[in-house]
Design a protein around this motif. Structure first.
Motif, PDB file in Angstrom:
ATOM      1  N   VAL A 248       0.821  -1.216   0.000  1.00  0.00           N
ATOM      2  CA  VAL A 248       0.000   0.000   0.000  1.00  0.00           C
ATOM      3  C   VAL A 248       0.857   1.269   0.000  1.00  0.00           C
ATOM      4  N   LEU A 249       1.962   1.259   0.752  1.00  0.00           N
ATOM      5  CA  LEU A 249       2.785   2.475   0.797  1.00  0.00           C
ATOM      6  C   LEU A 249       3.474   2.726  -0.542  1.00  0.00           C
ATOM      7  N   ASN A 250       3.979   1.654  -1.161  1.00  0.00           N
ATOM      8  CA  ASN A 250       4.665   1.853  -2.432  1.00  0.00           C
ATOM      9  C   ASN A 250       3.702   2.010  -3.600  1.00  0.00           C
ATOM     10  N   SER A 251       2.439   1.662  -3.391  1.00  0.00           N
ATOM     11  CA  SER A 251       1.435   1.981  -4.418  1.00  0.00           C
ATOM     12  C   SER A 251       1.172   3.485  -4.431  1.00  0.00           C
ATOM     13  N   GLU A 252       1.253   4.087  -3.245  1.00  0.00           N
ATOM     14  CA  GLU A 252       1.048   5.536  -3.145  1.00  0.00           C
ATOM     15  C   GLU A 252       2.247   6.302  -3.693  1.00  0.00           C
ATOM     16  N   ASP A 253       3.429   5.801  -3.380  1.00  0.00           N
ATOM     17  CA  ASP A 253       4.684   6.403  -3.849  1.00  0.00           C
ATOM     18  C   ASP A 253       5.703   5.274  -3.946  1.00  0.00           C
ATOM     19  N   PRO A 254       6.264   5.020  -5.144  1.00  0.00           N
ATOM     20  CA  PRO A 254       7.156   3.865  -5.293  1.00  0.00           C
ATOM     21  C   PRO A 254       8.406   3.925  -4.434  1.00  0.00           C
ATOM     22  N   ASN A 255       8.666   5.078  -3.810  1.00  0.00           N
ATOM     23  CA  ASN A 255       9.849   5.204  -2.954  1.00  0.00           C
ATOM     24  C   ASN A 255       9.468   5.371  -1.488  1.00  0.00           C
ATOM     25  N   ARG A 256       8.215   5.047  -1.128  1.00  0.00           N
ATOM     26  CA  ARG A 256       7.766   5.298   0.239  1.00  0.00           C
ATOM     27  C   ARG A 256       8.399   4.319   1.238  1.00  0.00           C
ATOM     28  N   MET A 257       8.589   3.047   0.838  1.00  0.00           N
ATOM     29  CA  MET A 257       9.150   2.052   1.761  1.00  0.00           C
ATOM     30  C   MET A 257      10.288   1.300   1.083  1.00  0.00           C
ATOM     31  N   ARG A 258      11.369   1.134   1.808  1.00  0.00           N
ATOM     32  CA  ARG A 258      12.523   0.368   1.308  1.00  0.00           C
ATOM     33  C   ARG A 258      12.883  -0.716   2.318  1.00  0.00           C
ATOM     34  N   LEU A 259      13.603  -1.706   1.838  1.00  0.00           N
ATOM     35  CA  LEU A 259      14.081  -2.810   2.678  1.00  0.00           C
ATOM     36  C   LEU A 259      15.576  -2.982   2.436  1.00  0.00           C
ATOM     37  N   TYR A 260      16.341  -3.089   3.510  1.00  0.00           N
ATOM     38  CA  TYR A 260      17.800  -3.237   3.395  1.00  0.00           C
ATOM     39  C   TYR A 260      18.266  -4.501   4.127  1.00  0.00           C
ATOM     40  N   PHE A 261      19.311  -5.108   3.588  1.00  0.00           N
ATOM     41  CA  PHE A 261      19.970  -6.243   4.248  1.00  0.00           C
ATOM     42  C   PHE A 261      21.472  -5.971   4.322  1.00  0.00           C
ATOM     43  N   ALA A 262      22.078  -6.352   5.445  1.00  0.00           N
ATOM     44  CA  ALA A 262      23.544  -6.381   5.550  1.00  0.00           C
ATOM     45  C   ALA A 262      23.944  -7.851   5.585  1.00  0.00           C
ATOM     46  N   ARG A 263      24.774  -8.268   4.655  1.00  0.00           N
ATOM     47  CA  ARG A 263      25.126  -9.684   4.567  1.00  0.00           C
ATOM     48  C   ARG A 263      26.639  -9.884   4.531  1.00  0.00           C
ATOM     49  N   ASN A 265      29.494 -12.998   3.575  1.00  0.00           N
ATOM     50  CA  ASN A 265      29.678 -14.323   2.973  1.00  0.00           C
ATOM     51  C   ASN A 265      28.355 -14.932   2.519  1.00  0.00           C
ATOM     52  N   GLY A 266      27.485 -14.087   1.988  1.00  0.00           N
ATOM     53  CA  GLY A 266      26.210 -14.545   1.438  1.00  0.00           C
ATOM     54  C   GLY A 266      25.119 -14.793   2.457  1.00  0.00           C
ATOM     55  N   VAL A 267      25.404 -14.519   3.745  1.00  0.00           N
ATOM     56  CA  VAL A 267      24.401 -14.753   4.801  1.00  0.00           C
ATOM     57  C   VAL A 267      23.867 -13.404   5.288  1.00  0.00           C
ATOM     58  N   ASN A 268      22.557 -13.263   5.276  1.00  0.00           N
ATOM     59  CA  ASN A 268      21.949 -12.024   5.773  1.00  0.00           C
ATOM     60  C   ASN A 268      22.032 -11.984   7.295  1.00  0.00           C
ATOM     61  N   LEU A 269      22.651 -10.911   7.816  1.00  0.00           N
ATOM     62  CA  LEU A 269      22.853 -10.802   9.267  1.00  0.00           C
ATOM     63  C   LEU A 269      21.968  -9.751   9.907  1.00  0.00           C
ATOM     64  N   SER A 270      21.674  -8.688   9.172  1.00  0.00           N
ATOM     65  CA  SER A 270      20.829  -7.615   9.692  1.00  0.00           C
ATOM     66  C   SER A 270      19.897  -7.152   8.582  1.00  0.00           C
ATOM     67  N   ALA A 271      18.772  -6.565   8.997  1.00  0.00           N
ATOM     68  CA  ALA A 271      17.823  -6.028   8.018  1.00  0.00           C
ATOM     69  C   ALA A 271      17.088  -4.851   8.641  1.00  0.00           C
ATOM     70  N   ALA A 272      16.550  -3.984   7.792  1.00  0.00           N
ATOM     71  CA  ALA A 272      15.815  -2.821   8.289  1.00  0.00           C
ATOM     72  C   ALA A 272      14.831  -2.354   7.232  1.00  0.00           C
TER      73      ALA A 272
END
Length: 372
Positions: A248-263, A265-272
């Motif tokens: 719903v947020l990105n339907s209103e504005d395609p840049n309204r919500m983002r997702l990030y991962f810190a990985r 050796n190919g393993v995701n350790l943190s996200a936000a």
């Protein structure tokens, strides 16, 4: 100024928000679609020439079995809070909400009352006699915010105690922000403390990679988020909540919500997750695994999110809620301790306010909430 208030369309509401430098993410029309357990309404204030000069997203929560509602405007409404005729803005809103069946109104004026820079906070932490932010002299005080609070009290608005931690409100009264306007990125990095800068370098040297995710990656986000929930003893929101937020947020504005991962050796350790409205960017939810902390993925991820915010032209990077506790023995102390390393500032808003339209039902709700 003569004002009228009426329901407006989502399109009118969104256009008004987009005309401003920023507004809370809780006041964009799409936020109503995130909170599906609430009914919603878009309100607009018009001046005598018919120009839209204010807007508010109202969320209505129905009482069981009767058609009476709590009306809630989170971090809103978006109006001129310093207008000399504040009564003329709020009285029509109360009359309208009462007509809609509201028994009580809760709102969160987006009005900053105090700020403390990192140096002041660090000084407070080092002083054994200081236990709370308010024990430290604020770096900046906004006198007009006190006037707003006084006028709300005179109008009959009420404010509960915050319990001493700043989490008495639904939305946080105290937040931590890194100002970006009129600063170079180098200045921002220099503002970080030595530990943060060392951890960012440590992550780079270890090969930590920070990437943006997509809707399909929300399941991986949920895995890390649920690990965090077990570790930190809170009840996690379901995956469907974040999927709905994204949609719903990105339907209103395609840049309204983002997702990030810190990985690593190919393993995701943190996200936000990150939310964007105009020049204001929020780090909204964070998650991390129980492994890999030695390569400092969270520091690397925050630095990347901050750099991306800067590149977007953001004026403020908001790390969201903190406690006002500077007591090292308090379990909430770690929130401010982590965020103060970014060299930003603690910000106190005037907090949330209630207006009982039906005193009996309002009191019953207060008693129910105090027993939860």
């Amino acid at each position: 100024m003569s004002l009228t208030l009426r329901t407006i369309s989502r399109e009118q509401h969104l256009a008004y928000i987009q005309s401003l430098p920023s507004a809370s993410h809780c006041q964009v029309p799409a936020w109503a679609d995130v909170k599906t357990e609430w009914r919603s309404e878009n309100l607009g204030w018009f001046d005598k020439s018919g120009k839209l000069v204010g807007a508010g997203l109202v969320l209505y929560r129905q009482l069981p079995k009767i058609k009476r509602y709590l009306a809630y405007l989170p971090e809103g409404p978006v109006i001129n809070w310093y207008a000399p005729n504040l009564d003329d803005w709020l009285q029509p809103m109360l009359a309208h909400l009462k007509q809609q069946g509201a028994f009580s109104v809760k709102m969160g004026p987006p009005v900053v009352i105090r700020r403390w820079d990192s140096a002041a906070i660090k000084s407070g932490i080092q002083d054994p006699d200081v236990k709370r932010l308010r024990d430290v002299e604020a770096t900046h005080i906004e006198p007009r915010a006190f006037e707003v609070a006084d006028r709300l009290r005179k109008m009959g608005w009420q404010q509960g105690e915050d319990g001493g931690a700043g989490f008495g409100d639904v939305q946080p009264r105290y937040v931590f922000q890194v100002p970006l306007a009129n600063r170079s990125l180098e200045d921002v990095l220099k503002g970080f403390n030595q530990l943060w800068r060392r951890n960012i370098k440590k992550a780079e040297k270890a090969g930590v990679e920070v990437v943006q995710g997509s809707y399909e990656d929300l399941a991986e986000w949920q895995r890390l988020y649920e690990i965090t929930a077990v570790r930190d003893h809170f009840r996690p929101r379901p995956l469907s909540y974040f999927q709905r937020m994204w949609t719903v947020l990105n339907s209103e504005d395609p840049n309204r919500m983002r997702l990030y991962f810190a990985r690593h050796n190919g393993v995701n350790l943190s996200a936000a997750t990150m939310l964007v409205v105009g020049g204001h960017v929020w780090y909204s939810y964070g998650a991390s695994d129980n492994i890999g902390r030695e390569v400092r993925p969270s520091n690397a991820m925050q630095w990347r999110m901050l750099r991306d915010s800067y590149a977007m032209g953001a004026t403020v990077y908001d790390l969201r809620g903190i406690s006002d506790s500077l007591d090292e023995t308090d379990h909430l102390f770690g929130l401010i301790q982590f965020k103060v390393g970014t060299g930003g500032e603690a910000v106190e808003y005037v907090g949330e306010w209630d207006f009982p339209l039906n005193k009996l039902l309002h009191k019953a709700l207060d008693m129910y909430m105090s027993r939860r």
